[in-house]
Motif scaffolding. Sequence first.
Motif, short mmCIF file in Angstrom:
data_model
loop_
_atom_site.label_atom_id
_atom_site.label_comp_id
_atom_site.label_asym_id
_atom_site.label_seq_id
_atom_site.Cartn_x
_atom_site.Cartn_y
_atom_site.Cartn_z
N LEU A 1 -21.53 -4.71 -7.76
CA LEU A 1 -21.05 -5.32 -6.52
C LEU A 1 -19.56 -5.59 -6.58
N LEU A 2 -19.09 -6.13 -7.70
CA LEU A 2 -17.66 -6.42 -7.86
C LEU A 2 -16.84 -5.14 -7.85
N PHE A 3 -17.35 -4.10 -8.54
CA PHE A 3 -16.63 -2.83 -8.62
C PHE A 3 -16.51 -2.16 -7.25
N LEU A 4 -17.64 -2.08 -6.55
CA LEU A 4 -17.64 -1.42 -5.24
C LEU A 4 -16.87 -2.22 -4.20
N THR A 5 -16.93 -3.56 -4.31
CA THR A 5 -16.18 -4.38 -3.37
C THR A 5 -14.68 -4.17 -3.54
N SER A 6 -14.24 -4.03 -4.79
CA SER A 6 -12.80 -3.80 -5.03
C SER A 6 -12.38 -2.45 -4.49
N LEU A 7 -13.27 -1.44 -4.62
CA LEU A 7 -12.94 -0.12 -4.09
C LEU A 7 -12.89 -0.12 -2.57
N LEU A 8 -13.87 -0.81 -1.97
CA LEU A 8 -13.94 -0.84 -0.50
C LEU A 8 -12.78 -1.62 0.10
N SER A 9 -12.22 -2.56 -0.65
CA SER A 9 -11.13 -3.37 -0.13
C SER A 9 -9.78 -2.71 -0.32
N CYS A 10 -9.74 -1.63 -1.10
CA CYS A 10 -8.47 -0.93 -1.32
C CYS A 10 -8.10 -0.14 -0.07
N PRO A 11 -6.81 -0.14 0.32
CA PRO A 11 -6.42 0.64 1.49
C PRO A 11 -6.54 2.12 1.21
N THR A 12 -7.23 2.85 2.08
CA THR A 12 -7.40 4.29 1.91
C THR A 12 -6.66 5.07 2.99
N ASN A 13 -5.89 4.35 3.79
CA ASN A 13 -5.17 4.98 4.89
C ASN A 13 -4.14 5.97 4.36
N GLN A 14 -4.15 7.16 4.89
CA GLN A 14 -3.20 8.17 4.47
C GLN A 14 -2.82 9.01 5.67
N ALA A 15 -1.55 9.07 5.95
CA ALA A 15 -1.08 9.88 7.07
C ALA A 15 -0.95 11.34 6.64
N ALA B 1 -0.38 1.11 11.01
CA ALA B 1 0.35 1.31 9.76
C ALA B 1 1.84 1.49 10.00
N GLY B 2 2.23 1.88 11.21
CA GLY B 2 3.65 2.01 11.53
C GLY B 2 4.34 3.11 10.75
N TRP B 3 3.83 4.34 10.83
CA TRP B 3 4.42 5.46 10.09
C TRP B 3 5.74 5.90 10.71
N THR B 4 6.70 6.22 9.86
CA THR B 4 8.02 6.66 10.28
C THR B 4 8.38 7.96 9.57
N LEU B 5 9.03 8.88 10.30
CA LEU B 5 9.49 10.14 9.70
C LEU B 5 10.77 9.90 8.91
N ARG B 6 10.81 10.43 7.69
CA ARG B 6 12.01 10.39 6.87
C ARG B 6 12.30 11.78 6.32
N ARG B 7 13.54 11.98 5.84
CA ARG B 7 13.86 13.29 5.30
C ARG B 7 14.94 13.21 4.24
N ASN B 8 14.97 14.23 3.38
CA ASN B 8 16.05 14.46 2.44
C ASN B 8 16.66 15.82 2.75
N SER C 1 5.00 4.55 5.61
CA SER C 1 4.51 3.38 6.33
C SER C 1 5.40 2.18 6.05
N ARG C 2 5.15 1.11 6.80
CA ARG C 2 5.91 -0.11 6.59
C ARG C 2 5.69 -0.67 5.19
N GLU C 3 4.50 -0.40 4.61
CA GLU C 3 4.18 -0.90 3.27
C GLU C 3 4.70 0.02 2.17
N GLY C 4 5.30 1.15 2.55
CA GLY C 4 5.87 2.06 1.56
C GLY C 4 4.97 3.21 1.15
N ALA C 5 3.77 3.31 1.76
CA ALA C 5 2.90 4.45 1.47
C ALA C 5 3.52 5.72 2.06
#
Length: 208
Positions: free
Chosen positions: A9-23, A51-58, A96-100
């Motif tokens: 329960l502890l293991f799966l709860t930690s996995l489910l609470s992790c952000p999985t959002n990916q643009a 998530a507030g995704w922003t385009l960046r470039r190099n 994203s705003r969180e740096g992802a």
Amino acid sequence: MEDTTLLWLLFLTSLLSCPTNQASLTVSPSSSQLFKGQSVSLSCEDDDSSAGWTLRRNTTRDTGTRCGDGWGSPSGSSCEIGYMVQWDGGVYWCESREGATSNSITITVTGGPVILQSPVLPVMEGEDLTLTCKTERSSNLPAGFYKDDSFIRTESAGHMTIHHVSRSDEGLYKCNISSVGESPSSWVSVTGEEVTFDFRSSFIQIFT
């Protein structure tokens, strides 16, 4: 048994609470090479708009700058560049705003007469890969195709398809149209099938 259940329960709860959002960054037209003067639209696609995704470039002129800071016109999580020039060539990604960060895309902009239209995203193993050698006015002229500077073959209509690609097909590709010119080189990536695991489904199966 109760201790084992609690640990699960502890293991799966930690996995489910992790952000999985990916643009996922997409580009239109979908080509790793563009002619000078073309317009391009880049978009960060994600189920969670908060998530507030922003385009960046190099590029040779920018390092990590975002759309709207001297280049491009932002519109939500998308960015429009109305007139591409050579120094717009470079690496683009979403952040994203969180740096992802998302996948990155490399775009080459040429002032030359020929481009190689190749996938901007990795090609899945087993799929077909089609490359198109084109001028600004035509995409069906006879063209020679090269991989890692080694000649592959000439195609009379300017299109070359490699069936059921494997990792060995990964490399630098370019093309040449006689009496017109040669395209820049672009890297084509080949990737294996992604394996995903549904933790929520597993959680239900274990405890029901």
